[in-house]
Design a protein around this motif. Structure first.
Motif, mmCIF file in Angstrom:
data_model
loop_
_atom_site.group_PDB
_atom_site.id
_atom_site.type_symbol
_atom_site.label_atom_id
_atom_site.label_comp_id
_atom_site.label_asym_id
_atom_site.label_seq_id
_atom_site.Cartn_x
_atom_site.Cartn_y
_atom_site.Cartn_z
ATOM 1 N N VAL A 1 0.831 -1.202 0.000
ATOM 2 C CA VAL A 1 0.000 0.000 0.000
ATOM 3 C C VAL A 1 0.872 1.262 0.000
ATOM 4 O O VAL A 1 0.617 2.208 -0.759
ATOM 5 N N VAL A 2 1.889 1.284 0.845
ATOM 6 C CA VAL A 2 2.775 2.455 0.927
ATOM 7 C C VAL A 2 3.492 2.664 -0.406
ATOM 8 O O VAL A 2 3.625 3.800 -0.895
ATOM 9 N N THR A 3 3.949 1.558 -1.014
ATOM 10 C CA THR A 3 4.641 1.665 -2.309
ATOM 11 C C THR A 3 3.710 2.187 -3.396
ATOM 12 O O THR A 3 4.048 3.118 -4.141
ATOM 13 N N VAL A 4 2.497 1.603 -3.461
ATOM 14 C CA VAL A 4 1.530 1.973 -4.499
ATOM 15 C C VAL A 4 0.992 3.385 -4.281
ATOM 16 O O VAL A 4 0.599 4.065 -5.231
ATOM 17 N N SER A 5 1.005 3.861 -3.029
ATOM 18 C CA SER A 5 0.446 5.187 -2.718
ATOM 19 C C SER A 5 1.159 6.315 -3.469
ATOM 20 O O SER A 5 0.621 7.412 -3.616
ATOM 21 N N LYS A 6 2.364 6.032 -3.945
ATOM 22 C CA LYS A 6 3.093 7.038 -4.720
ATOM 23 C C LYS A 6 2.435 7.271 -6.077
ATOM 24 O O LYS A 6 2.628 8.311 -6.707
ATOM 25 N N GLU A 7 1.657 6.270 -6.544
ATOM 26 C CA GLU A 7 1.017 6.348 -7.853
ATOM 27 C C GLU A 7 -0.511 6.422 -7.765
ATOM 28 O O GLU A 7 -1.148 7.125 -8.552
#
Length: 377
Positions: A83-89
């Protein structure tokens, strides 16, 4: 629509494939990119498309209550990393099947000021209660907190709002669903009056589905209509108990356990059934009901969840007053003795689902929801 969407679920069994696939299909038509954070057999069947990227999460199963909580938190931490990684996109996070309990990822997204849409398929608290789950209080607390934290709640019907006691969230509730039927596959191939007295069940073999009640109803049905036969399609935690109950009742000759059937084979089975019976204790909106209606198969179900919005007793299907085995049996025998009524309901159900559950109609509802979310930024 310039938006990237991330769908988050708890790892899913095969039964979760159709609803997850439907939602991915809809959102991938409306968004620039769709991320799917999930796991289990459903995700394994989901093929990445041009605009879809899947991120696999594993979950360890345990029978011990303490270990279940520990494993559940561990799985949430795995989801959190993605979730944290994808939150950038991603601009919007849609928490779907099992997502109502994922407190850790939802808290993180609140801190990151991301839009969160929570879509509970049914009433989780009732499922825990029916299953007599030892960690039900823990899970119910997580669900309640997440209902408060989320920006938008997507509920299948106004009836579910009342049944799940969600009136306090009325200001952020939208009515929608991920259901649509592929009418090129689900269609009437054999008229209902040309089918034998074959009664079926398609779904999970779990407590909340009332499957044991249906098996206990079979001997009563056979007393009233001896030529009736049954097929049970599905898998789940009660598979062994179902098999043992069939043996204990001495009805092996009249009841066939099919096991799990591939979704592409479901129309074939539905076109052989005189009636589909779903005696659930709690529901959201089962895909099997809509698919049965598209195949002209009359449905007999309990009036729970969004089912009474679709099944109008004696018009588009039939409703049970309870899932007491003797009552189920009485209704099955009664209805099998009314071929003209079954024929009328078969046609009405087919027309209703064709009119209300097309891909285009469901897509338009989601287009409206995403547009409103973007305009409220």
């Amino acid at each position: 629509m310039k938006i990237n969407v991330c769908i988050v679920t708890f790892p899913l069994s095969k039964a979760g494939y159709t609803p997850l696939s439907n939602l991915v299909n809809l959102l991938s038509r409306l968004a620039n990119k769709v991320y799917v954070i999930s796991g289990g057999e459903a995700l394994e069947r989901l093929k990445d498309k041009e605009k879809v990227r899947s991120l696999k999460v594993t979950h360890r199963i345990s029978c011990n209550a303490l270990m279940r909580i520990i494993n559940y938190i561990s799985t949430q931490l795995k989801i959190l990393q993605y979730v944290v990684t994808v939150s950038k996109e991603a601009d919007l996070f849609v928490f779907f099947i099992g997502g109502e309990g994922l407190l850790i990822p939802i808290l993180a997204l609140k801190l990151l000021r991301k839009k969160i849409l929570l879509m509970p398929g049914g009433i989780a608290n009732k499922v825990y209660s029916v299953r007599k789950d030892p960690i039900s209080k823990f899970m119910s607390l997580l669900v309640s907190i997440n209902f408060t934290l989320t920006d938008t709640l997507i509920v299948y019907s106004h009836r579910l709002v009342r049944e799940a006691n969600l009136a306090r969230y009325q200001h952020k509730i939208a009515i929608a669903h991920e259901h649509f039927v592929d009418f090129t596959k689900f269609a009437i191939k054999k008229k209902v009056d040309e089918r034998s007295n074959l009664v079926g069940y398609i779904g999970r073999l779990s407590e909340e589905k009332g499957i044991l009640n249906l098996i206990e109803a079979v001997p009563f049905v056979l007393k009233g209509k001896a030529d009736t036969r049954f097929i049970i399609c599905g898998k789940g935690s009660l598979a062994d108990r179902v098999q043992n109950l069939i043996k204990a009742e001495g009805i092996e000759a009249q009841v066939r356990l099919i096991g799990w059937i591939a979704h592409e084979d479901v129309p074939q089975y539905l076109n052989e059934l005189k009636m589909l019976v779903l005696p659930s204790f709690t529901e959201g909106l089962p895909n099997a009901i809509l698919e049965a209606m598209a195949c002209g198969t009359p449905v007999l179900a309990t009036p729970v969840g969004a089912i009474p919005d679709i099944i109008k007793d004696g018009k588009t299907g039939f409703l049970l007053k309870s899932n007491d085995p003797e009552h189920i049996a009485d209704r099955i025998v009664e209805l099998l003795g009314k071929p003209e009524l079954l024929k009328k309901v078969s046609i009405n159900a087919y027309n209703y689902v064709r009119e209300n559950f097309s891909y285009e109609k469901t897509l338009e509802a989601w287009r409206k929801i995403l547009s409103e979310l973007q305009s409220n930024k």
